[in-house]
Design a protein around this motif. Structure first.
Motif, PDB file in Angstrom:
ATOM      1  N   MET A 119       7.673  -3.550   1.943  1.00  0.00           N
ATOM      2  CA  MET A 119       5.816  -4.504   2.804  1.00  0.00           C
ATOM      3  C   MET A 119       5.037  -3.095   2.501  1.00  0.00           C
ATOM      4  SD  MET A 119       7.241  -5.150   4.904  1.00  0.00           S
ATOM      5  CE  MET A 119       5.552  -4.669   6.488  1.00  0.00           C
ATOM      6  N   LEU A 120       4.596  -2.406   1.098  1.00  0.00           N
ATOM      7  CA  LEU A 120       3.506  -1.825   0.380  1.00  0.00           C
ATOM      8  C   LEU A 120       3.767  -2.330  -0.559  1.00  0.00           C
ATOM      9  CD1 LEU A 120       3.439  -0.314   2.635  1.00  0.00           C
ATOM     10  CD2 LEU A 120       3.263   1.570   1.350  1.00  0.00           C
ATOM     11  N   PHE A 169      -1.753  -5.340   2.729  1.00  0.00           N
ATOM     12  CA  PHE A 169      -1.651  -4.214   1.115  1.00  0.00           C
ATOM     13  C   PHE A 169      -1.533  -5.049   0.299  1.00  0.00           C
ATOM     14  CE2 PHE A 169      -0.656  -0.391   3.200  1.00  0.00           C
ATOM     15  CZ  PHE A 169      -0.923   0.573   2.069  1.00  0.00           C
ATOM     16  N   LEU A 170      -1.521  -6.650   0.857  1.00  0.00           N
ATOM     17  CA  LEU A 170      -1.679  -8.417   0.437  1.00  0.00           C
ATOM     18  C   LEU A 170      -3.467  -8.159  -0.077  1.00  0.00           C
ATOM     19  CD1 LEU A 170      -0.932 -11.142  -0.610  1.00  0.00           C
ATOM     20  CD2 LEU A 170      -1.799 -11.948   1.753  1.00  0.00           C
ATOM     21  N   PHE A 171      -4.232  -7.859   1.042  1.00  0.00           N
ATOM     22  CA  PHE A 171      -5.717  -8.156   0.430  1.00  0.00           C
ATOM     23  C   PHE A 171      -6.068  -7.155  -0.214  1.00  0.00           C
ATOM     24  CE2 PHE A 171      -6.174 -10.589   4.663  1.00  0.00           C
ATOM     25  CZ  PHE A 171      -6.581 -11.783   4.187  1.00  0.00           C
ATOM     26  N   TYR A 172      -5.204  -5.334  -0.294  1.00  0.00           N
ATOM     27  CA  TYR A 172      -5.620  -4.347  -1.049  1.00  0.00           C
ATOM     28  C   TYR A 172      -5.696  -5.280  -2.498  1.00  0.00           C
ATOM     29  CZ  TYR A 172      -6.190  -0.601   2.392  1.00  0.00           C
ATOM     30  OH  TYR A 172      -6.041   0.020   3.219  1.00  0.00           O
ATOM     31  N   PHE A 201       0.608  -6.330  -2.205  1.00  0.00           N
ATOM     32  CA  PHE A 201       0.326  -6.078  -3.371  1.00  0.00           C
ATOM     33  C   PHE A 201       0.028  -6.521  -4.407  1.00  0.00           C
ATOM     34  CE2 PHE A 201      -2.045  -3.408  -6.780  1.00  0.00           C
ATOM     35  CZ  PHE A 201      -3.084  -3.096  -6.085  1.00  0.00           C
ATOM     36  N   LEU A 202       1.620  -6.958  -5.101  1.00  0.00           N
ATOM     37  CA  LEU A 202       1.785  -7.160  -6.119  1.00  0.00           C
ATOM     38  C   LEU A 202       1.572  -8.697  -6.360  1.00  0.00           C
ATOM     39  CD1 LEU A 202       5.354  -5.660  -7.207  1.00  0.00           C
ATOM     40  CD2 LEU A 202       2.771  -5.404  -8.746  1.00  0.00           C
ATOM     41  N   ALA A 206      -5.139   4.812   6.268  1.00  0.00           N
ATOM     42  CA  ALA A 206      -5.435   3.688   5.890  1.00  0.00           C
ATOM     43  C   ALA A 206      -3.664   3.638   5.315  1.00  0.00           C
ATOM     44  CB  ALA A 206      -6.146   3.270   4.958  1.00  0.00           C
ATOM     45  N   MET A 207      -3.046   4.974   4.574  1.00  0.00           N
ATOM     46  CA  MET A 207      -1.881   4.822   4.250  1.00  0.00           C
ATOM     47  C   MET A 207      -0.901   5.319   4.926  1.00  0.00           C
ATOM     48  SD  MET A 207       0.676   4.557   1.663  1.00  0.00           S
ATOM     49  CE  MET A 207      -0.314   3.557   0.059  1.00  0.00           C
TER      50      MET A 207
END
Length: 326
Positions: A171-172, A47-50, A176-177, A275-276
């Motif tokens: 974790m999600l 989610f970091l890469f998302y 992402f932020l 993926a989610m």
């Protein structure tokens, strides 16, 4: 056979391989704890890469397409959630409880990001709106999927509490932020390594499936899956898939969306994100039930991949015919 295998989507091959590996060599004891810890770290990185990949400019531009986004959100988190609830209730008397709940879990999940966009492009739809719509659905899912599941499942949703919600947000949403914040300095690096990151995406999903099914295999999932249960899974997923695609297409027509936006609504509204779903299941459900809850999602995912290609091809031919007549 080799050529046939090569034509199967790489993610589908990985998922099937993960299920087979978990069936033959499930992680148990200390190995399971280690695999779950690695999966948790991998989810954070995923989610970091998302967050790094999705351009803030694209987000803001896509958010302006209210005629597509508002009905799409209502469809995915309202209508499809209720459809999942209905199939759960219908399947409850004939399949194990955790398997029936898997239909409800499937119903409240967001759309895919990558495949919905790819098939939208193949069908000559509005790709920019598709990217933003699918990404928005996945962002909203961080806030909506768990509460919706808990609300609709009622007393069956005993695994959810405030601590679980905090874990999901940590974790999600948090990575992402962070990814969005780092985007200015990492965007070029991410674009340069897109292939490697795509491989990592698939690996994290496969790892989540492996961890979930390791727990389910230890709990005897295959001994509890009799022919009636398999028939119920196939029938339930088939009904949901037909309803999702057919309903999304009719909704787009009723709203008189442009052809491009209607195609975006079709794929973003008809597909469900493994993926989610796979990583989230390992965070939310006990090891013994996570794999069973995931089974309808896995069947649905494989079915949507099979259905999406001919649908996209037919829409593309229709668009080409309209262009010729014009």
């Amino acid at each position: 056979m080799t050529r046939l295998f090569a034509r199967i989507d790489p993610l589908v091959r990985l998922i099937l391989g993960a299920i087979l590996l978990a069936t033959l060599l499930p992680a148990t004891g200390g190995a399971y704890v280690l695999a779950q810890a690695i999966s948790t770290v991998a989810i954070f990185v995923l989610f970091l890469f998302y967050g790094m990949r999705l351009s803030r400019r694209e987000v803001w531009e896509g958010l302006g397409n209210h005629r597509l986004l508002v009905p799409l959100v209502i469809w995915v988190f309202g209508v499809m959630a209720l459809a999942g609830w209905a199939v759960w209730r219908a399947a409850e008397p004939v399949v194990p409880a955790s398997l029936a709940l898997g239909f409800l879990y499937l119903g409240v999940l967001p759309s895919t990001v990558q495949s919905a966009t790819v098939y939208c492009s193949l069908a000559r739809g509005n790709v920019a709106s598709s990217v933003v719509a699918a990404a928005l659905l996945n962002i909203l899912a961080v806030f909506l999927t768990v509460p919706l599941y808990s609300l609709l499942a009622g007393s069956e949703a005993q695994v959810f509490d405030g601590t679980t919600l905090v874990k999901v947000l940590t974790m999600l949403l948090l990575p992402f932020l962070i990814g969005q914040g780092l985007q200015t300095v990492t965007h070029e690096w991410v674009m340069h390594h897109r292939a490697a990151i795509a491989m990592m995406d698939r690996g994290v999903i496969a790892l989540g499936v492996y961890v979930a099914f390791s727990g389910a295999v230890g709990d005897g999932i295959w001994s509890r899956m009799d022919p009636v249960a398999w028939l119920a899974v196939l029938l339930g997923c088939g009904l949901l898939l037909a309803f999702a695609y057919g309903g999304a297409w009719l909704l787009g027509g009723a709203l008189r969306l442009s052809r491009g936006d209607r195609i975006s609504l079709l794929f973003a509204g008809g597909q469900k994100s493994i993926a989610m779903g796979a990583p989230l299941a390992t965070l939310l459900f006990p090891p013994a039930t996570a794999g069973t809850v995931l089974l309808p999602l896995l069947v649905y995912h494989l079915s949507q991949m099979v259905a999406a290609a001919p649908i996209a091809g037919r829409l593309a031919r229709g668009a080409q015919g309209e262009a010729v007549r014009a």
